[in-house]
Scaffold this active site. Sequence first.
Site, PDB file in Angstrom:
ATOM      1  N   CYS A 131       0.807  -0.745   0.338  1.00  8.07           N
ATOM      2  CA  CYS A 131      -0.070  -0.592  -0.022  1.00  8.07           C
ATOM      3  C   CYS A 131       0.824   1.406  -0.165  1.00  8.07           C
ATOM      4  CB  CYS A 131      -0.958  -0.041   1.098  1.00  8.07           C
ATOM      5  SG  CYS A 131      -2.751   1.080   0.880  1.00  8.07           S
ATOM      6  N   LYS A 153     -12.505   7.646  -2.902  1.00  9.28           N
ATOM      7  CA  LYS A 153     -11.676   6.295  -1.925  1.00  9.28           C
ATOM      8  C   LYS A 153     -12.540   5.447  -3.065  1.00  9.28           C
ATOM      9  CE  LYS A 153     -11.048   4.941   2.300  1.00  9.28           C
ATOM     10  NZ  LYS A 153     -11.320   4.320   4.054  1.00  9.28           N
ATOM     11  N   SER A 203      -8.147   0.079   0.353  1.00  9.04           N
ATOM     12  CA  SER A 203      -8.863   0.800   0.786  1.00  9.04           C
ATOM     13  C   SER A 203      -7.191   2.230   0.261  1.00  9.04           C
ATOM     14  CB  SER A 203      -8.899   0.367   2.434  1.00  9.04           C
ATOM     15  OG  SER A 203      -9.254   1.967   3.269  1.00  9.04           O
ATOM     16  N   HIS A 223      -4.675  -4.989   0.094  1.00  8.88           N
ATOM     17  CA  HIS A 223      -4.288  -5.525   0.831  1.00  8.88           C
ATOM     18  C   HIS A 223      -4.780  -6.813   1.648  1.00  8.88           C
ATOM     19  CE1 HIS A 223      -3.257  -1.884   3.388  1.00  8.88           C
ATOM     20  NE2 HIS A 223      -3.755  -1.109   2.608  1.00  8.88           N
ATOM     21  N   GLU A 234      -3.576  -9.497   3.046  1.00 14.82           N
ATOM     22  CA  GLU A 234      -3.388  -9.188   4.367  1.00 14.82           C
ATOM     23  C   GLU A 234      -4.087  -9.231   5.610  1.00 14.82           C
ATOM     24  OE1 GLU A 234      -2.133  -5.465   4.158  1.00 14.82           O
ATOM     25  OE2 GLU A 234      -1.922  -7.075   3.128  1.00 14.82           O
ATOM     26  N   ARG A 281     -15.959   3.243  11.850  1.00 18.35           N
ATOM     27  CA  ARG A 281     -15.435   4.495  12.278  1.00 18.35           C
ATOM     28  C   ARG A 281     -15.976   5.139  11.488  1.00 18.35           C
ATOM     29  NH1 ARG A 281      -9.161   4.999  10.491  1.00 18.35           N
ATOM     30  NH2 ARG A 281     -10.433   5.722   8.768  1.00 18.35           N
TER      31      ARG A 281
END
Length: 311
Positions: free
Chosen positions: A142, A163, A192, A236, A238, A250
Amino acid sequence: MPIKIPNNLPATHVLEGENIFVMDADRAYSQDIRPLKILILNLMPIKSVTETQLLRLLGNTPLQVEVDFIYTESYVPSHTSQDYLTEFYGTFAEVRHKKYDGFIITGAPVENMEFEEVAYWDEVAEIMEWSKTHAYSTFHICWGAQAGLYYHYGIKKHQVGEKIFGVYKHHLCVENERLLRGFDDEFFVPHSRHTENRKAEIEKVPELTIMAEAETPAGPYIIANLKRRQFFITGHAEYDPLTLKAEYDRDVKAGMNPNVPSNYYPDDDPTQPPIVRWRSVAHLLFANWLNYYVYQETPYELDELNKDDMD
């Protein structure tokens, strides 16, 4: 084979609960075997989450892996205690004399800043330069991938209007490359981020190969300099099953009115449990990297690494 990690690292209990074989330093030293030595520069604020995600994948291979963690001295994270860093982490100054089979640079929550504005940029740049002669293969994730592409090849990151947030379909761009052995023709990976590396700019660098890419808007996913065994991963794989959910919840709580992550919840309904589509891809990606670009080629004695090995 097990992954060797520092004694008492909190990730141990999580991994053991998932039947991933781990051993502490004391037991590892009693074995007559040369483990792969991996260095991780963890730039994420909550270190333990990223540790567990990476160790889960590094530990699920037939190879014994020994991991060292470092953090930046030029900026000490506020979300991880100094006691934790002292017990489980070192600094670059403490490892710069060592050589490693593999090196991983994580993402960081600073992508909206110019690289030179990041408090620890000079230190990260020094570490990336060091990696060219002290790590046989490097794996950038990333923001770490964007930083590596910028530092090594001058490729800039660009802000996107909306985004890039969700689980996107990808396809392979090369054939018969070992890193992608076992991958399906199409596969899913989470992304992300608010920035991107543009395909046209990557293709102008002859040393780089786009190995896999996603449908719009995620774009290039795996970029590599195969000769130097440098890999730049923009997504990502992972991530835990609930990582995107935690980020979405959030932002909702903060009143940011975020978009629902794409292809994550059934029917894009955030009241439903998310669907994991990327677990097998994550294990393949890390296992192939460790096997084909680290274990199969690195010299038995790391001190024998020389400039010819790194070119």
